[in-house]
Structure formats: C-alpha cells, structure tokens
Scaffold this active site. Structure first.
Site, PDB file in Angstrom:
ATOM      1  N   GLN A 125       0.777  -1.182   0.053  1.00  0.00           N
ATOM      2  CA  GLN A 125       0.017  -0.058   0.020  1.00  0.00           C
ATOM      3  C   GLN A 125       0.906   1.382   0.046  1.00  0.00           C
ATOM      4  O   GLN A 125       0.775   2.393  -0.606  1.00  0.00           O
ATOM      5  CB  GLN A 125      -0.862   0.068   1.247  1.00  0.00           C
ATOM      6  N   ALA A 127       7.386  -5.188   4.793  1.00  0.00           N
ATOM      7  CA  ALA A 127       7.272  -5.482   6.139  1.00  0.00           C
ATOM      8  C   ALA A 127       6.217  -6.925   6.272  1.00  0.00           C
ATOM      9  O   ALA A 127       5.632  -6.978   5.051  1.00  0.00           O
ATOM     10  CB  ALA A 127       6.564  -4.589   7.002  1.00  0.00           C
ATOM     11  N   THR A 175       3.311  -7.749   7.579  1.00  0.00           N
ATOM     12  CA  THR A 175       2.122  -7.006   7.872  1.00  0.00           C
ATOM     13  C   THR A 175       0.970  -7.779   8.488  1.00  0.00           C
ATOM     14  O   THR A 175      -0.134  -7.334   8.932  1.00  0.00           O
ATOM     15  CB  THR A 175       1.783  -6.043   6.997  1.00  0.00           C
ATOM     16  N   TYR A 193       9.450   2.439   8.405  1.00  0.00           N
ATOM     17  CA  TYR A 193       7.696   2.546   9.110  1.00  0.00           C
ATOM     18  C   TYR A 193       7.554   1.484  10.210  1.00  0.00           C
ATOM     19  O   TYR A 193       8.107   0.491  10.024  1.00  0.00           O
ATOM     20  CB  TYR A 193       6.956   2.545   7.911  1.00  0.00           C
ATOM     21  N   TYR A 251       3.606  -9.585  15.923  1.00  0.00           N
ATOM     22  CA  TYR A 251       3.897  -8.305  15.003  1.00  0.00           C
ATOM     23  C   TYR A 251       4.563  -7.139  15.758  1.00  0.00           C
ATOM     24  O   TYR A 251       5.461  -6.680  15.403  1.00  0.00           O
ATOM     25  CB  TYR A 251       2.617  -7.922  14.243  1.00  0.00           C
TER      26      TYR A 251
HETATM   27  N1  LIG Z   1      -0.950  -1.772   7.011  1.00  0.00           N
HETATM   28  C1  LIG Z   1      -1.241  -1.166   8.386  1.00  0.00           C
HETATM   29  O1  LIG Z   1      -2.693  -1.169   8.793  1.00  0.00           O
HETATM   30  C2  LIG Z   1      -0.028  -0.691   8.939  1.00  0.00           C
HETATM   31  C3  LIG Z   1      -0.348   0.181  10.286  1.00  0.00           C
HETATM   32  C4  LIG Z   1       0.663   0.582  11.022  1.00  0.00           C
HETATM   33  C5  LIG Z   1       2.056   0.329  10.492  1.00  0.00           C
HETATM   34  N2  LIG Z   1       2.230  -0.250   9.226  1.00  0.00           N
HETATM   35  C6  LIG Z   1       3.401  -0.360   8.694  1.00  0.00           C
HETATM   36  O2  LIG Z   1       3.544   0.563   7.464  1.00  0.00           O
HETATM   37  C7  LIG Z   1       4.505  -0.221   6.600  1.00  0.00           C
HETATM   38  C8  LIG Z   1       3.816  -0.441   5.199  1.00  0.00           C
HETATM   39  O3  LIG Z   1       2.841  -1.036   5.308  1.00  0.00           O
HETATM   40  P1  LIG Z   1       1.768  -1.345   4.313  1.00  0.00           P
HETATM   41  O4  LIG Z   1       0.312  -1.341   4.707  1.00  0.00           O
HETATM   42  O5  LIG Z   1       1.966  -0.766   3.100  1.00  0.00           O
HETATM   43  O6  LIG Z   1       2.257  -3.171   4.060  1.00  0.00           O
HETATM   44  P2  LIG Z   1       1.518  -4.166   3.047  1.00  0.00           P
HETATM   45  O7  LIG Z   1       0.500  -3.235   1.860  1.00  0.00           O
HETATM   46  O8  LIG Z   1       1.326  -5.333   3.689  1.00  0.00           O
HETATM   47  O9  LIG Z   1       2.967  -4.341   1.962  1.00  0.00           O
HETATM   48  C9  LIG Z   1       3.774  -4.900   2.666  1.00  0.00           C
HETATM   49  C10 LIG Z   1       5.126  -5.147   1.460  1.00  0.00           C
HETATM   50  O10 LIG Z   1       6.113  -5.680   2.042  1.00  0.00           O
HETATM   51  C11 LIG Z   1       6.671  -6.640   1.112  1.00  0.00           C
HETATM   52  N3  LIG Z   1       7.284  -7.997   1.640  1.00  0.00           N
HETATM   53  C12 LIG Z   1       6.804  -8.639   2.765  1.00  0.00           C
HETATM   54  N4  LIG Z   1       7.824  -9.626   2.871  1.00  0.00           N
HETATM   55  C13 LIG Z   1       8.797  -9.400   1.989  1.00  0.00           C
HETATM   56  C14 LIG Z   1      10.125  -9.803   1.959  1.00  0.00           C
HETATM   57  N5  LIG Z   1      10.542 -10.975   2.492  1.00  0.00           N
HETATM   58  N6  LIG Z   1      10.968  -8.982   1.000  1.00  0.00           N
HETATM   59  C15 LIG Z   1      10.454  -7.967   0.395  1.00  0.00           C
HETATM   60  N7  LIG Z   1       9.245  -7.522   0.504  1.00  0.00           N
HETATM   61  C16 LIG Z   1       8.483  -8.096   1.085  1.00  0.00           C
HETATM   62  C17 LIG Z   1       5.377  -7.395   0.554  1.00  0.00           C
HETATM   63  O11 LIG Z   1       5.570  -8.002  -0.935  1.00  0.00           O
HETATM   64  P3  LIG Z   1       4.384  -8.819  -1.554  1.00  0.00           P
HETATM   65  O12 LIG Z   1       3.445  -7.874  -2.116  1.00  0.00           O
HETATM   66  O13 LIG Z   1       5.251  -9.663  -2.459  1.00  0.00           O
HETATM   67  O14 LIG Z   1       3.649  -9.490  -0.388  1.00  0.00           O
HETATM   68  C18 LIG Z   1       4.435  -6.099   0.323  1.00  0.00           C
HETATM   69  O15 LIG Z   1       4.757  -5.421  -0.918  1.00  0.00           O
HETATM   70  C19 LIG Z   1       5.080  -1.376   6.980  1.00  0.00           C
HETATM   71  O16 LIG Z   1       6.050  -1.185   8.034  1.00  0.00           O
HETATM   72  C20 LIG Z   1       3.929  -1.557   8.237  1.00  0.00           C
HETATM   73  O17 LIG Z   1       4.447  -2.241   9.288  1.00  0.00           O
HETATM   74  C21 LIG Z   1       1.307  -0.679   8.400  1.00  0.00           C
END
Ligand SMILES: NC(=O)c1ccc[n+]([C@@H]2O[C@H](COP(=O)([O-])OP(=O)(O)OC[C@H]3O[C@@H](n4cnc5c(N)ncnc54)[C@H](OP(=O)(O)O)[C@@H]3O)[C@@H](O)[C@H]2O)c1
Length: 296
Positions: free
Chosen positions: A12, A62, A64, A101, A128
């Site tokens: 995202q 991450a 997630t 992040y 997590y």
């Molecule tokens: N989502 C939330 O509600 C939330 C809330 C608070 C903080 N955050 C933090 O914000 C940041 C961005 O979150 P987001 O929601 O954008 O996450 P997301 O949509 O789940 O995307 C995470 C990305 O990480 C990639 N990934 C996972 N494992 C990997 C690996 N081994 N090597 C390389 N890439 C890998 C995934 O790849 P694939 O597409 O191939 O799976 C995906 O593209 C993260 O640090 C998260 O912890 C998120």
C-alpha cells in the site's frame, strides 16, 4: 539528482512512495522475487545497498499480517527487525539516509484515551508489534541518519486493508460484526508517502531533525466507527447500494475472537511531527472518503 533504493514497492505504502519519491531523482525498486529485493535474504539486501550506493534507502516492506505473525514469529522478526537492522547498518557504513515505518502496535493499548508519544514506553501485545519494536530500536542504534514514522491503520486504494475487506464482506454476506472498543486513526498511505518527501527534504538540509516520529491522520475512531463511515461513503458513491448502516454490528473485543491480541488505545500523538515539520495531518475522514470514491 538523488538515488533512492525502495523496498516494498508493491505494498500500500510502497506503491505511493514509488510515485512521491520520484521528485528526488532516480528510484530503484527491486521486486521481492528479484535480486536484492527479498528482505528474508540478508546477503542479498546488503549487496543491493552496496551495489546501488543510494543516497536514501526507504523500507516500506514488512510482514504485516498481524494474526499470521503469532504463528510465525521468527519470520516476522526476520523481516520486521533483522532486515531493517541490516539495512540500517549498511546505510550507516555508506552514509545513506534510512527511512523506515513502524506501527501503533508497539504499544500495549493502556493509558485510557491519551495518545502515545514517541517517548512513551513500548510494550507490544503481539508478535507483530514486538518485531516492529525491535526493528525501530535496531534502526536507531545502527544509523544516525534515520527517519522512522510510526503510523496506524494504514489504507490505500491499492493493496489490502480493512476498508476493502469490509466492503467485500458486506457485498458477500450483507452484514458483519466489528469491534467497537479498540480506538485509533485510519491513515492514508498517499498522505504518509507525501509526508515522507517533505520530511526527507528537511532532514537532508538539517541532520538534527533525524529521528522517530508518530505520523497519523487527525481525529480518532473505533474499528466499528471506521467501518460505518466506509459504508456511508460507499452508499453515497453507489459502491454499496442497499446495505443499511446497521448491517455493521458493534461487538466488544472480548466477544470477538482474533489470533493476536490488539491494543485498545492505538491513538498516536503527532505533536512532534507537527512541530518539527510544520505539518497538520488531515482529518481521517477526508482520506477514507477519497479512497472509497477512487474504489467506486
Ligand atoms: N497496514 C497497516 O495497517 C499498518 C499499520 C501501521 C504500520 N504499518 C507499517 O507501514 C509499513 C507499510 O505497510 P503496508 O500496509 O504498506 O504493507 P503491505 O501493503 O502489507 O505491503 C508490505 C510489502 O512488503 C513486502 N514484503 C513482505 N515480505 C517481504 C520480503 N521478505 N521481501 C521483500 N518484500 C517483502 C510485500 O511484498 P508482496 O507484495 O510480495 O507480499 C508487500 O509489498 C510497514 O512497515 C507496516 O508495518 C502498517
């Protein structure tokens, strides 16, 4: 013209960063399956930093899935703590900036309605949250030139999130239950990606602004309040015609089974971000309404 190495471009936030970071110059964003793109492969990601020699490394990748992390804590830790530690160390060696992040889930949800500040003690309730906290700590230890943004309840039109799950479930089942006693703020990925650019421009000019910042939209709601707002907006745009608002039923956390425990109070205090970068986060409803409209 700067060179930026971005991890997680298909997520995202990563997809939004791919757009916003382009103002700085060249953005190199390896796919997870490509050489240098897998955070589970330590030698590979360190090699990518040394090969590209970027001015800035941005890590939006991450593990997630909060519930899945309970059953795979080692993998969550490898991706969310060990990989950022290594990236931060590599940046420390090469002099690059490291942007990372983190999450409201580093906190235990106590404190009533008081929003968490950057100085509050983090005590995660789940695997997590622990993996994200270890990531924060190792980034701060290994690279002075860092920016860490702790955000909450992230969503975007692209990728997977709560709002999209709600809409899918309502279309399929016509009703659902959502917890009404966990409070926080839905935050738009496009806003966070734009904020990253503003903050980076400032720290590149003044290194003293490096550090950890809470970055979330303004206001607060419960997951139930969030779901009701999504439904209201979806009705307005015709995305969810005929589903009444009371199809979203409130439920207490104690009566709703989830694998991972979640904090009741996920509110983040963004005073430091506002003060340092002169930014006023938008009300959470603005971004959610925009994304629902985009989905329609
Ligand atoms: N989502 C939330 O509600 C939330 C809330 C608070 C903080 N955050 C933090 O914000 C940041 C961005 O979150 P987001 O929601 O954008 O996450 P997301 O949509 O789940 O995307 C995470 C990305 O990480 C990639 N990934 C996972 N494992 C990997 C690996 N081994 N090597 C390389 N890439 C890998 C995934 O790849 P694939 O597409 O191939 O799976 C995906 O593209 C993260 O640090 C998260 O912890 C998120």
């Amino acid at each position: 013209m700067l060179k930026i190495l971005l991890f997680g471009k298909n997520g995202q936030l990563g997809a939004e960063l791919l757009r916003s970071l382009a103002v700085f110059g060249e953005v190199i964003a390896p796919e997870r399956g490509q050489s240098g793109g897998d955070l589970a492969n330590a030698a590979d990601i360190r090699g990518a930093v040394l090969r590209v020699m970027p001015d800035i490394v941005v890590n939006a990748a991450a593990f997630t899935d909060v519930d899945a992390a309970e059953g795979q804590p080692d993998i969550a830790r490898a991706i969310n703590a060990d990989a950022p530690a290594l990236l931060a160390r590599s940046c420390g060696e090469t002099g690059a900036w490291f942007v990372h992040y983190s999450s409201d889930y580093v906190f235990d949800g106590s404190g009533g309605t008081r929003p968490w500040t950057e100085d509050d003690p983090a005590r995660p309730l789940n695997a997590y949250g622990l993996s994200k906290l270890l990531g924060d700590q190792s980034v701060m230890q290994n690279c002075a030139r860092h920016l860490i943004f702790r955000t909450s309840w992230l969503y975007a039109a692209h990728g997977e999130n709560f709002a999209k799950k709600i809409l899918r479930r309502l279309r399929k089942d016509g009703q659902l239950t959502v917890v009404n006693d966990q409070f926080g703020v839905p935050t738009a990925a496009n806003w966070l990606a734009d904020l990253t650019v503003v903050a980076l421009a400032r720290v590149l000019a003044d290194e003293r602004l490096a550090g950890l910042y809470h970055a979330a939209a303004a206001g607060e709601t419960s997951w139930h309040g969030y779901a009701c707002f999504v439904v209201e907006q979806a009705q307005k745009t015709g995305l969810l015609a005929g589903v009444p608002i009371n199809a979203v039923r409130p439920v207490a956390s104690t009566a709703y089974e989830q694998t991972a425990r979640r904090p009741m109070n996920s509110r983040l205090d963004t005073s430091k971000l506002r003060r340092t970068f002169g930014l006023n986060p938008p009300d959470w409803q603005v971004g959610v309404a925009n994304v629902v409209e985009e989905l329609a």
